[in-house]
Design a protein around this motif. Structure first.
Motif, short mmCIF file in Angstrom:
data_model
loop_
_atom_site.label_atom_id
_atom_site.label_comp_id
_atom_site.label_asym_id
_atom_site.label_seq_id
_atom_site.Cartn_x
_atom_site.Cartn_y
_atom_site.Cartn_z
N LEU A 241 16.69 -6.10 3.77
CA LEU A 241 16.99 -6.83 2.53
C LEU A 241 15.73 -7.06 1.70
CD1 LEU A 241 19.57 -9.40 3.91
CD2 LEU A 241 20.02 -7.26 2.69
N PHE A 242 14.61 -7.31 2.36
CA PHE A 242 13.36 -7.49 1.62
C PHE A 242 12.90 -6.19 0.97
CE2 PHE A 242 12.91 -11.55 3.81
CZ PHE A 242 12.39 -12.32 2.79
N TYR A 243 13.10 -5.06 1.62
CA TYR A 243 12.78 -3.78 0.97
C TYR A 243 13.65 -3.57 -0.26
CZ TYR A 243 9.42 -1.82 4.27
OH TYR A 243 8.29 -1.58 5.00
N ALA A 244 14.92 -3.91 -0.16
CA ALA A 244 15.82 -3.78 -1.31
C ALA A 244 15.41 -4.74 -2.42
CB ALA A 244 17.27 -4.05 -0.89
N LEU A 245 15.04 -5.97 -2.06
CA LEU A 245 14.59 -6.94 -3.06
C LEU A 245 13.31 -6.47 -3.75
CD1 LEU A 245 15.03 -9.68 -4.41
CD2 LEU A 245 13.75 -10.71 -2.52
N ALA A 246 12.41 -5.85 -3.00
CA ALA A 246 11.17 -5.32 -3.59
C ALA A 246 11.49 -4.21 -4.58
CB ALA A 246 10.24 -4.80 -2.49
N ALA A 247 12.45 -3.36 -4.24
CA ALA A 247 12.85 -2.27 -5.15
C ALA A 247 13.47 -2.84 -6.43
CB ALA A 247 13.81 -1.32 -4.45
N GLY B 264 4.99 0.55 -4.16
CA GLY B 264 4.23 0.03 -3.02
C GLY B 264 3.53 -1.28 -3.35
N ALA B 265 2.97 -1.36 -4.55
CA ALA B 265 2.29 -2.60 -4.96
C ALA B 265 3.30 -3.74 -5.11
CB ALA B 265 1.54 -2.37 -6.26
N ALA B 266 4.46 -3.44 -5.65
CA ALA B 266 5.50 -4.47 -5.78
C ALA B 266 5.99 -4.92 -4.41
CB ALA B 266 6.66 -3.93 -6.61
N ARG B 267 6.07 -3.98 -3.49
CA ARG B 267 6.50 -4.30 -2.13
C ARG B 267 5.48 -5.21 -1.45
NH1 ARG B 267 6.61 0.89 0.57
NH2 ARG B 267 4.52 0.36 1.20
N ILE B 268 4.20 -4.90 -1.59
CA ILE B 268 3.16 -5.73 -0.99
C ILE B 268 3.15 -7.12 -1.61
CG2 ILE B 268 0.65 -6.00 -0.76
CD1 ILE B 268 1.89 -4.01 1.20
N ILE C 156 5.58 -14.16 -8.25
CA ILE C 156 5.38 -13.88 -9.67
C ILE C 156 3.92 -13.52 -9.94
CG2 ILE C 156 5.39 -14.94 -11.97
CD1 ILE C 156 7.94 -16.46 -11.03
N ALA C 157 2.99 -14.28 -9.35
CA ALA C 157 1.57 -13.99 -9.54
C ALA C 157 1.24 -12.60 -8.97
CB ALA C 157 0.71 -15.05 -8.88
N GLY C 158 1.80 -12.29 -7.80
CA GLY C 158 1.57 -10.97 -7.21
C GLY C 158 2.17 -9.84 -8.03
N MET C 159 3.34 -10.06 -8.58
CA MET C 159 3.98 -9.03 -9.40
C MET C 159 3.22 -8.80 -10.69
SD MET C 159 6.47 -7.53 -7.92
CE MET C 159 7.47 -6.81 -9.20
N ILE C 160 2.66 -9.84 -11.26
CA ILE C 160 1.87 -9.67 -12.50
C ILE C 160 0.68 -8.76 -12.20
CG2 ILE C 160 0.32 -10.87 -14.10
CD1 ILE C 160 2.35 -13.23 -13.98
N VAL C 161 0.01 -9.00 -11.09
CA VAL C 161 -1.14 -8.17 -10.72
C VAL C 161 -0.67 -6.76 -10.35
CG1 VAL C 161 -2.99 -7.86 -9.04
CG2 VAL C 161 -2.55 -10.12 -10.03
N ALA C 162 0.41 -6.66 -9.57
CA ALA C 162 0.88 -5.36 -9.10
C ALA C 162 1.37 -4.47 -10.23
CB ALA C 162 2.00 -5.56 -8.08
N GLU C 163 1.95 -5.05 -11.25
CA GLU C 163 2.55 -4.25 -12.32
C GLU C 163 1.60 -4.01 -13.48
OE1 GLU C 163 5.27 -2.57 -12.14
OE2 GLU C 163 5.87 -3.38 -10.21
N GLU C 164 0.36 -4.45 -13.38
CA GLU C 164 -0.62 -4.11 -14.41
C GLU C 164 -0.94 -2.63 -14.39
OE1 GLU C 164 -3.91 -6.68 -13.67
OE2 GLU C 164 -3.08 -8.30 -14.86
N GLY C 165 -0.76 -2.01 -13.26
CA GLY C 165 -1.01 -0.59 -13.14
C GLY C 165 -2.46 -0.32 -12.76
#
Length: 127
Positions: free
Chosen positions: A46-52, A68-72, A117-126
């Protein structure tokens, strides 16, 4: 990281299940087996699906990161918030339902969302 967080979450369920088994006159071992299966075999999927899903939403909002960054980001936020999950399990096992349990649960939700949210902001900066 994910399996560590799921293991700690499983451990947090021990006081709750022990209380429930004692109060209801049920056997504890089958309850622990069900929690073990749920947290160590089902929850990671479920966590893998939520990360996707989180990565897909971030892409729709203009994110440039990788899956992968979003998953981490998700897995780390779950692991970083496990002390509050352990406190929640202890509160549920010793105090039971009530305002204290609600407060600890709310604190966990806020901490988890803050980290994610903080992790996703960093992960999705590219990169």
């Amino acid at each position: 990281m994910l399996m560590g967080a799921c293991t700690l979450t499983f451990v947090s369920q021990w006081p709750v299940l022990s209380r429930q088994a004692h109060l209801n006159g049920e056997e504890l071992n089958p309850m622990l087996g069900g929690a073990l299966f749920g947290w160590l075999f089902v929850a990671p999927l479920l966590f893998y699906a939520l990360a996707a899903i989180g990565h897909g939403v971030a892409r729709l909002l203009g994110g440039k990161g990788t899956w992968g960054a979003a998953r981490i980001a998700l897995f780390w936020s779950f692991l970083a918030s496990t002390p509050l999950i352990l406190l929640n399990g202890l509160t549920a096992g010793l105090v039971g339902a009530g305002p204290a349990l609600s407060l600890v649960g709310l604190a966990w939700c806020v901490a988890f969302l803050w980290f994610w949210i903080a992790g996703m902001i960093v992960a999705e900066e590219g990169a």
